[in-house]
Design a protein around this motif. Structure first.
Motif, PDB file in Angstrom:
ATOM      1  N   HIS A 118      -6.935  20.266  -2.791  1.00 16.63           N
ATOM      2  CA  HIS A 118      -6.963  20.185  -1.334  1.00 16.63           C
ATOM      3  C   HIS A 118      -6.305  18.876  -0.903  1.00 16.63           C
ATOM      4  O   HIS A 118      -6.629  17.808  -1.432  1.00 16.63           O
ATOM      5  CB  HIS A 118      -8.403  20.217  -0.810  1.00 16.63           C
ATOM      6  CG  HIS A 118      -9.014  21.580  -0.805  1.00 16.63           C
ATOM      7  ND1 HIS A 118      -9.396  22.223  -1.964  1.00 16.63           N
ATOM      8  CD2 HIS A 118      -9.302  22.434   0.219  1.00 16.63           C
ATOM      9  CE1 HIS A 118      -9.918  23.409  -1.659  1.00 16.63           C
ATOM     10  NE2 HIS A 118      -9.867  23.554  -0.334  1.00 16.63           N
ATOM     11  N   LEU A 119      -5.378  19.001   0.062  1.00 15.60           N
ATOM     12  CA  LEU A 119      -4.745  17.819   0.649  1.00 15.60           C
ATOM     13  C   LEU A 119      -5.540  17.451   1.904  1.00 15.60           C
ATOM     14  O   LEU A 119      -5.579  18.227   2.868  1.00 15.60           O
ATOM     15  CB  LEU A 119      -3.281  18.115   0.989  1.00 15.60           C
ATOM     16  CG  LEU A 119      -2.424  16.919   1.423  1.00 15.60           C
ATOM     17  CD1 LEU A 119      -2.340  15.875   0.309  1.00 15.60           C
ATOM     18  CD2 LEU A 119      -1.031  17.378   1.818  1.00 15.60           C
ATOM     19  N   ILE A 120      -6.160  16.294   1.883  1.00 10.16           N
ATOM     20  CA  ILE A 120      -7.108  15.915   2.931  1.00 10.16           C
ATOM     21  C   ILE A 120      -6.540  14.770   3.763  1.00 10.16           C
ATOM     22  O   ILE A 120      -5.928  13.836   3.221  1.00 10.16           O
ATOM     23  CB  ILE A 120      -8.458  15.506   2.313  1.00 10.16           C
ATOM     24  CG1 ILE A 120      -9.026  16.680   1.494  1.00 10.16           C
ATOM     25  CG2 ILE A 120      -9.456  15.070   3.380  1.00 10.16           C
ATOM     26  CD1 ILE A 120     -10.280  16.341   0.726  1.00 10.16           C
ATOM     27  N   ASP A 121      -6.743  14.851   5.068  1.00  8.84           N
ATOM     28  CA  ASP A 121      -6.287  13.810   5.991  1.00  8.84           C
ATOM     29  C   ASP A 121      -7.327  12.694   6.082  1.00  8.84           C
ATOM     30  O   ASP A 121      -8.529  12.957   6.228  1.00  8.84           O
ATOM     31  CB  ASP A 121      -6.058  14.394   7.388  1.00  8.84           C
ATOM     32  CG  ASP A 121      -4.912  15.391   7.430  1.00  8.84           C
ATOM     33  OD1 ASP A 121      -3.962  15.231   6.640  1.00  8.84           O
ATOM     34  OD2 ASP A 121      -4.974  16.337   8.250  1.00  8.84           O
ATOM     35  N   TYR A 122      -6.839  11.458   5.998  1.00  6.85           N
ATOM     36  CA  TYR A 122      -7.704  10.285   6.168  1.00  6.85           C
ATOM     37  C   TYR A 122      -7.027   9.295   7.110  1.00  6.85           C
ATOM     38  O   TYR A 122      -5.793   9.305   7.277  1.00  6.85           O
ATOM     39  CB  TYR A 122      -7.946   9.574   4.823  1.00  6.85           C
ATOM     40  CG  TYR A 122      -8.715  10.389   3.812  1.00  6.85           C
ATOM     41  CD1 TYR A 122     -10.103  10.450   3.857  1.00  6.85           C
ATOM     42  CD2 TYR A 122      -8.059  11.065   2.794  1.00  6.85           C
ATOM     43  CE1 TYR A 122     -10.820  11.182   2.918  1.00  6.85           C
ATOM     44  CE2 TYR A 122      -8.754  11.806   1.856  1.00  6.85           C
ATOM     45  CZ  TYR A 122     -10.141  11.863   1.913  1.00  6.85           C
ATOM     46  OH  TYR A 122     -10.839  12.587   0.988  1.00  6.85           O
ATOM     47  N   THR A 123      -7.833   8.446   7.694  1.00  7.61           N
ATOM     48  CA  THR A 123      -7.321   7.318   8.475  1.00  7.61           C
ATOM     49  C   THR A 123      -7.819   6.033   7.839  1.00  7.61           C
ATOM     50  O   THR A 123      -9.024   5.885   7.579  1.00  7.61           O
ATOM     51  CB  THR A 123      -7.790   7.392   9.945  1.00  7.61           C
ATOM     52  OG1 THR A 123      -7.304   8.580  10.545  1.00  7.61           O
ATOM     53  CG2 THR A 123      -7.263   6.192  10.731  1.00  7.61           C
ATOM     54  N   LEU A 124      -6.896   5.124   7.556  1.00  6.61           N
ATOM     55  CA  LEU A 124      -7.242   3.829   6.958  1.00  6.61           C
ATOM     56  C   LEU A 124      -7.039   2.722   7.980  1.00  6.61           C
ATOM     57  O   LEU A 124      -6.087   2.755   8.762  1.00  6.61           O
ATOM     58  CB  LEU A 124      -6.370   3.540   5.732  1.00  6.61           C
ATOM     59  CG  LEU A 124      -6.379   4.562   4.590  1.00  6.61           C
ATOM     60  CD1 LEU A 124      -5.473   4.072   3.458  1.00  6.61           C
ATOM     61  CD2 LEU A 124      -7.794   4.783   4.082  1.00  6.61           C
ATOM     62  N   TYR A 125      -7.935   1.758   7.938  1.00 12.42           N
ATOM     63  CA  TYR A 125      -7.782   0.552   8.762  1.00 12.42           C
ATOM     64  C   TYR A 125      -8.027  -0.630   7.836  1.00 12.42           C
ATOM     65  O   TYR A 125      -9.145  -0.846   7.369  1.00 12.42           O
ATOM     66  CB  TYR A 125      -8.768   0.547   9.922  1.00 12.42           C
ATOM     67  CG  TYR A 125      -8.560  -0.593  10.895  1.00 12.42           C
ATOM     68  CD1 TYR A 125      -7.539  -0.554  11.835  1.00 12.42           C
ATOM     69  CD2 TYR A 125      -9.383  -1.714  10.872  1.00 12.42           C
ATOM     70  CE1 TYR A 125      -7.333  -1.593  12.729  1.00 12.42           C
ATOM     71  CE2 TYR A 125      -9.193  -2.761  11.758  1.00 12.42           C
ATOM     72  CZ  TYR A 125      -8.173  -2.691  12.686  1.00 12.42           C
ATOM     73  OH  TYR A 125      -7.966  -3.734  13.566  1.00 12.42           O
ATOM     74  N   ILE A 126      -6.945  -1.350   7.523  1.00  9.08           N
ATOM     75  CA  ILE A 126      -7.013  -2.424   6.521  1.00  9.08           C
ATOM     76  C   ILE A 126      -6.729  -3.758   7.198  1.00  9.08           C
ATOM     77  O   ILE A 126      -5.722  -3.927   7.883  1.00  9.08           O
ATOM     78  CB  ILE A 126      -6.000  -2.175   5.387  1.00  9.08           C
ATOM     79  CG1 ILE A 126      -6.311  -0.832   4.706  1.00  9.08           C
ATOM     80  CG2 ILE A 126      -6.025  -3.314   4.376  1.00  9.08           C
ATOM     81  CD1 ILE A 126      -5.333  -0.445   3.620  1.00  9.08           C
ATOM     82  N   THR A 127      -7.627  -4.707   6.993  1.00 10.69           N
ATOM     83  CA  THR A 127      -7.460  -6.045   7.564  1.00 10.69           C
ATOM     84  C   THR A 127      -7.792  -7.085   6.520  1.00 10.69           C
ATOM     85  O   THR A 127      -8.657  -6.878   5.663  1.00 10.69           O
ATOM     86  CB  THR A 127      -8.393  -6.257   8.774  1.00 10.69           C
ATOM     87  OG1 THR A 127      -9.746  -5.981   8.388  1.00 10.69           O
ATOM     88  CG2 THR A 127      -8.009  -5.356   9.934  1.00 10.69           C
ATOM     89  N   LEU A 128      -7.097  -8.218   6.586  1.00  7.31           N
ATOM     90  CA  LEU A 128      -7.457  -9.325   5.716  1.00  7.31           C
ATOM     91  C   LEU A 128      -8.886  -9.716   6.001  1.00  7.31           C
ATOM     92  O   LEU A 128      -9.382  -9.526   7.103  1.00  7.31           O
ATOM     93  CB  LEU A 128      -6.525 -10.523   5.954  1.00  7.31           C
ATOM     94  CG  LEU A 128      -5.051 -10.282   5.653  1.00  7.31           C
ATOM     95  CD1 LEU A 128      -4.260 -11.575   5.821  1.00  7.31           C
ATOM     96  CD2 LEU A 128      -4.864  -9.746   4.238  1.00  7.31           C
ATOM     97  N   ASP A 129      -9.570 -10.272   5.001  1.00  6.67           N
ATOM     98  CA  ASP A 129     -10.996 -10.552   5.140  1.00  6.67           C
ATOM     99  C   ASP A 129     -11.249 -11.647   6.151  1.00  6.67           C
ATOM    100  O   ASP A 129     -11.687 -12.745   5.835  1.00  6.67           O
ATOM    101  CB  ASP A 129     -11.605 -10.957   3.793  1.00  6.67           C
ATOM    102  CG  ASP A 129     -12.186  -9.761   3.082  1.00  6.67           C
ATOM    103  OD1 ASP A 129     -12.201  -8.681   3.686  1.00  6.67           O
ATOM    104  OD2 ASP A 129     -12.618  -9.917   1.943  1.00  6.67           O
TER     105      ASP A 129
END
Length: 518
Positions: A118-129
């Motif tokens: 299954h190809l699943i959609d995700y949303t990522l939010y990446i920030t420096l610590d």
């Protein structure tokens, strides 16, 4: 030579603005190097997650994140139409993908965990610590609310009293706990604050001047960016841009908030009454966060000094720009103190800067006495774990090397934390299953409300995950929440430890910085 002496050169405001407009391009960029970043993921069933923090490598301005999934069943990811495959052959799936920091990214990941892929959609939010806490825990900055130290590597330099031509050294103040600063005394009221990053700050009394030759020599070292520099600051320092919000509590405790005219966080983000009131009245204005200051406003406000925390090292062009505009930059390194009371002792630095040294010493001594007065001889050593639950249904906690863990130990408790090594960050994100393994039998659970809002009751906590009903502390009703102000209160470290002692000794249901969840 008057007020402008502290900026080293007699430069008019319009010339500052010309320099600003010519040099602004490129400020605030992230330098090449390796960083630690927080990962927030939404989408899918909510069962899978990506480990946070992750490693981010910046090369030629492009950020690449090394992502580790909670499962070995992901066989490829799609980012901006390009397909990326795992970089490992064993263990949970790991990927190196290009990322945009501080922005939501739509990605897809293919899992083979089910009967068909299954190809699943995700949303990522990446920030420096630098974007959870801070309000920062105790070194509390909106730009570092996790309380974790910046991952920038710094060399620790000698803090011996510098030899300054024309000035006679007298003595060095003795610190009780702090290891990252020294305060040196010279004749005629001159003082040097030396920091272990190689920077020293010469405080010039209001009625004193240094000769032009000495100033020129100091200025040359300063502007040439030598490893160990002496930065002159002309007293009084009464127009400060405070980007290191964790230092505000010290100014508050000694009655020196009036020395601050610009803040790196908005009024609503303050839990310190005097700071919030000053911003609402207009005596302190918002000057932009540490990574994107309002240079024009800073220049027009005739700022004496910019006080930053170590997150400024992630955006060196900002520091360079401030210094090009002749705004001295002081970097607060209190988060590098190993002893929690060492962080608290930084109140002496700000007392020295504002001429309120006696007030600072009295306040610090009171905090030390709060800890020394605790009767630990017959303490029961209850087991304590701290946690919060993020939007990915993961546990955010503190490592056993963190200062909060040390405060628990100083209060007579036994801190329970996840397994970590010396290279781990103070803040760690783990699965609820991993938290269950080590915290199930904890006598006391403390919900860290600085990271995520706390549930309103024990019943609501159990509704977030039924496994909490199995926890010993939940069944006995020994679940506590931090007050959100705790992470802007490093000046009250002794009081916080005293509060933890009261919790461990079953003395109260509510303290200055903690309340019981019912």
């Amino acid at each position: 030579m008057g007020k402008k002496l502290k900026h080293l050169f007699e430069i008019t405001k319009w010339l500052f603005l010309i320099i600003f407009s010519l040099c602004l391009v490129g400020c605030g960029g992230i330098s090449d190097g390796e960083y630690t970043a927080s990962v927030v993921m939404t989408g899918g069933s909510g069962k899978a997650y990506i480990e946070s923090p992750c490693k981010v490598t910046v090369t030629d301005g492009q950020a690449t994140a090394h992502l580790v999934w909670s499962s070995p069943n992901y066989d490829y990811m799609i980012v901006d139409g390009d397909t990326y495959y795992p970089v490992n052959k064993e263990g949970n799936s790991e990927f190196d993908i290009p990322v945009s920091l501080g922005k939501e990214m739509n990605v897809q990941a293919d899992t083979t965990a089910m009967s068909t892929p299954h190809l699943i959609d995700y949303t990522l939010y990446i920030t420096l610590d630098d974007s959870t806490y801070g309000n920062n825990p105790i070194d509390s900055d909106n730009d570092n609310s996790s309380g974790a130290k910046s991952d920038i590597k710094t060399i620790r330099y000698s803090m011996d009293p510098p030899k300054i031509e024309g000035l006679t050294y007298i003595s060095t103040d003795e610190n009780t706990y702090a290891k990252c600063f020294k305060i040196h005394r010279y004749e005629d009221g001159y003082t040097v604050i030396s920091i272990d990053d190689g920077r020293s700050y010469l405080l010039i009394p209001e009625d004193k001047n240094l000769t032009d030759d000495i100033l020129e020599g100091i200025s040359k070292k300063y502007t040439d960016g030598e490893a160990e520099v002496i930065i002159p600051l002309h007293m009084p320092l009464d127009s400060i841009y405070l980007a290191a919000s964790g230092a505000m509590c010290h100014f508050d405790s000694i009655g020196a908030v009036s020395a601050i005219t610009m803040s790196g966080i908005e009024a609503d983000d303050w839990y310190i009454d005097s700071a919030r009131e000053a911003m609402n009245s207009g005596s302190i204005v918002y000057g932009g966060k540490y990574s994107a200051p309002d240079y024009e406003q800073i220049v027009m406000s005739d700022i004496d000094l910019a006080i930053e925390n170590t997150m400024i090292l992630h955006v060196p062009k900002v520091q360079e720009k401030l210094e090009q505009l002749m705004i001295p930059v002081f970097i607060d390194r209190s988060s590098y103190e190993e002893d929690p009371l060492g962080r608290c002792e930084w109140i002496k630095v700000y007392g020295t800067m504002t001429g309120l040294e006696d007030e600072a010493s009295l306040f610090f001594d009171k905090q030390v006495r709060s800890v020394e007065s605790l009767d630990l001889d017959n303490i029961n050593g209850k087991k304590v774990a701290i946690f919060s639950i993020n939007s990915n249904h993961q546990i955010v906690t503190r490592s056993s090397e963190d200062y909060f863990a040390k405060m628990v130990e100083m209060a007579g408790g036994t801190y329970l934390g996840p397994e970590s090594d010396m290279n781990s960050t103070s803040q760690m994100t783990i699965s609820i299953e991993a938290f269950y393994e080590y915290a199930l039998d904890a006598d006391i659970l403390i919900y860290n409300q600085a990271i995520e809002d706390a549930p309103s009751s024990l019943e609501q906590l159990i509704k977030t995950d039924a496994t909490f009903a199995d926890f010993k502390a939940v069944s006995t009703g020994d679940v506590w929440c931090t007050d959100k102000s705790i992470y802007q209160s490093s000046d009250k470290t002794g009081t916080i430890i005293e509060n933890l002692y009261a919790i461990i000794m079953d003395q109260k249901e509510e303290t200055d910085f903690f309340y019981m969840l019912k």
